[in-house]
Design a protein around this motif. Structure first.
Motif, short mmCIF file in Angstrom:
data_model
loop_
_atom_site.label_atom_id
_atom_site.label_comp_id
_atom_site.label_asym_id
_atom_site.label_seq_id
_atom_site.Cartn_x
_atom_site.Cartn_y
_atom_site.Cartn_z
N THR A 9 -14.09 -0.22 11.53
CA THR A 9 -12.99 0.73 11.43
C THR A 9 -12.27 0.50 10.12
OG1 THR A 9 -12.73 0.79 13.83
CG2 THR A 9 -10.87 1.56 12.52
N PHE A 10 -12.04 1.58 9.38
CA PHE A 10 -11.38 1.50 8.08
C PHE A 10 -10.15 2.41 8.10
CE2 PHE A 10 -15.99 1.12 7.36
CZ PHE A 10 -16.06 -0.13 6.79
N PRO A 11 -8.94 1.84 8.12
CA PRO A 11 -7.74 2.69 8.04
C PRO A 11 -7.54 3.17 6.60
CG PRO A 11 -7.11 0.39 8.14
CD PRO A 11 -8.61 0.44 8.29
N VAL A 12 -6.85 4.30 6.45
CA VAL A 12 -6.55 4.78 5.11
C VAL A 12 -5.73 3.70 4.40
CG1 VAL A 12 -4.39 6.01 5.62
CG2 VAL A 12 -5.86 6.81 3.78
N GLY A 13 -6.02 3.48 3.15
CA GLY A 13 -5.37 2.42 2.38
C GLY A 13 -6.24 1.18 2.26
N SER A 14 -7.32 1.10 3.05
CA SER A 14 -8.25 -0.02 2.92
C SER A 14 -9.12 0.24 1.69
CB SER A 14 -9.10 -0.16 4.17
OG SER A 14 -10.00 0.93 4.30
N PRO A 15 -9.82 -0.78 1.19
CA PRO A 15 -10.68 -0.56 0.02
C PRO A 15 -11.75 0.52 0.26
CG PRO A 15 -10.41 -2.91 0.41
CD PRO A 15 -9.79 -2.19 1.58
N ASN A 16 -12.15 0.75 1.50
CA ASN A 16 -13.19 1.73 1.80
C ASN A 16 -12.64 3.14 2.05
OD1 ASN A 16 -14.32 -0.97 2.47
ND2 ASN A 16 -16.15 0.24 2.83
N PHE A 17 -11.32 3.31 2.07
CA PHE A 17 -10.75 4.62 2.40
C PHE A 17 -9.43 4.80 1.66
CE2 PHE A 17 -9.36 7.51 6.18
CZ PHE A 17 -9.59 8.64 5.41
N THR A 18 -9.42 5.65 0.66
CA THR A 18 -8.21 5.90 -0.12
C THR A 18 -7.83 7.37 -0.01
OG1 THR A 18 -9.50 6.33 -2.13
CG2 THR A 18 -8.75 4.07 -1.79
N ALA A 19 -6.54 7.63 -0.13
CA ALA A 19 -6.04 9.01 -0.11
C ALA A 19 -4.95 9.15 -1.14
CB ALA A 19 -5.52 9.37 1.27
N THR A 20 -4.93 10.29 -1.80
CA THR A 20 -3.96 10.56 -2.84
C THR A 20 -3.21 11.85 -2.50
OG1 THR A 20 -5.47 9.57 -4.45
CG2 THR A 20 -3.67 10.91 -5.32
N PRO A 21 -1.86 11.78 -2.42
CA PRO A 21 -1.11 13.01 -2.17
C PRO A 21 -1.12 13.92 -3.39
CG PRO A 21 0.38 11.14 -2.41
CD PRO A 21 -1.02 10.61 -2.49
N GLY A 22 -1.06 15.21 -3.14
CA GLY A 22 -1.05 16.19 -4.23
C GLY A 22 0.09 17.17 -4.04
N PRO A 23 0.07 18.27 -4.80
CA PRO A 23 1.14 19.25 -4.71
C PRO A 23 1.13 20.00 -3.37
CG PRO A 23 -0.61 20.05 -6.13
CD PRO A 23 -0.95 18.64 -5.78
N ASN A 24 2.30 20.44 -2.95
CA ASN A 24 2.48 21.27 -1.75
C ASN A 24 1.94 20.63 -0.48
OD1 ASN A 24 3.59 23.31 -3.44
ND2 ASN A 24 1.53 24.01 -3.92
N GLY A 25 2.01 19.30 -0.37
CA GLY A 25 1.60 18.61 0.85
C GLY A 25 0.11 18.39 1.01
N THR A 26 -0.68 18.64 -0.04
CA THR A 26 -2.12 18.44 0.04
C THR A 26 -2.45 16.95 -0.12
OG1 THR A 26 -2.43 18.78 -2.33
CG2 THR A 26 -2.59 20.73 -0.91
N PHE A 27 -3.64 16.58 0.34
CA PHE A 27 -4.15 15.22 0.16
C PHE A 27 -5.62 15.31 -0.22
CE2 PHE A 27 -0.46 14.16 2.62
CZ PHE A 27 -0.09 12.90 2.18
#
Length: 183
Positions: free
Chosen positions: A25-43
């Motif tokens: 299990t890989f939560p967002v923020g782990s080395p295997n799962f990254t997320a970047t916020p963008g404009p207007n609430g996008t990711f």
């Protein structure tokens, strides 16, 4: 009868000796799962796993988002040769339980899965689950995107309905109190 018991015993031994499936299990923020916020609430997100040992595996990527909306994504894998140590086959790819469409090319050397407009619920644990079989050193990578929905939240709906009711009541009251008399 003796053969039936022997067959059942061999089958049971097979379950005991068979290698267990790998699960991670890989939560967002782990080395295997990254997320970047963008404009207007996008990711925008990226997820992967490498060096997957031989056998069946199940990887689950977990995330929560601040707004309801829709997610889309792709997952791909490739190998040098069919059946080589870096060959990996997807069994399924699920986003919040919705199955992605699987495609193979090159006789099974290249595989991909994609899904589009999967509902994502705010504040709830959402999942991407990748299952498959690795030949000994498998790897895959994926990308996901999120767009918030334009649907108003329940509190907004309640305020809007209350406003319509008040406008309707005011219009009805005015209609009743207007009396026209002719001489």
């Amino acid at each position: 009868m003796k053969n039936a018991f022997l067959a059942a015993g061999v089958a049971a031994l097979g379950f005991v000796v068979a290698p267990s499936a790998q699960a991670a299990t890989f939560p967002v923020g782990s080395p295997n799962f990254t997320a970047t916020p963008g404009p207007n609430g996008t990711f925008a997100g990226a997820f992967f796993n490498t060096g997957i040992a031989a056998g069946a595996f199940t990887d689950t990527f977990t995330f929560t988002l601040p707004a309801d909306g829709f997610g889309s994504g792709t997952v791909t894998t490739s190998a040098n040769f069919l059946g080589s140590a870096n060959d990996l086959d997807f069994t399924s790819v699920l986003i919040n339980g919705v199955e992605a469409e699987l495609f193979t090319a090159g006789g099974g050397v290249f595989e991909s899965a994609y899904a589009n407009l999967i509902p994502i619920v705010a504040g709830q644990l959402n999942t991407i689950t990748v299952t498959g079989v690795s030949r000994g050193n498998g790897a895959y990578g994926g990308q996901a995107s999120f767009v918030p929905s334009a649907i108003p939240e329940p509190a907004t709906w309640a305020m809007m309905l209350l406003g319509f009711a008040m406008v309707g009541a005011a219009a009805r009251y005015r209609k009743r109190s207007t009396n026209v008399r002719y001489a």
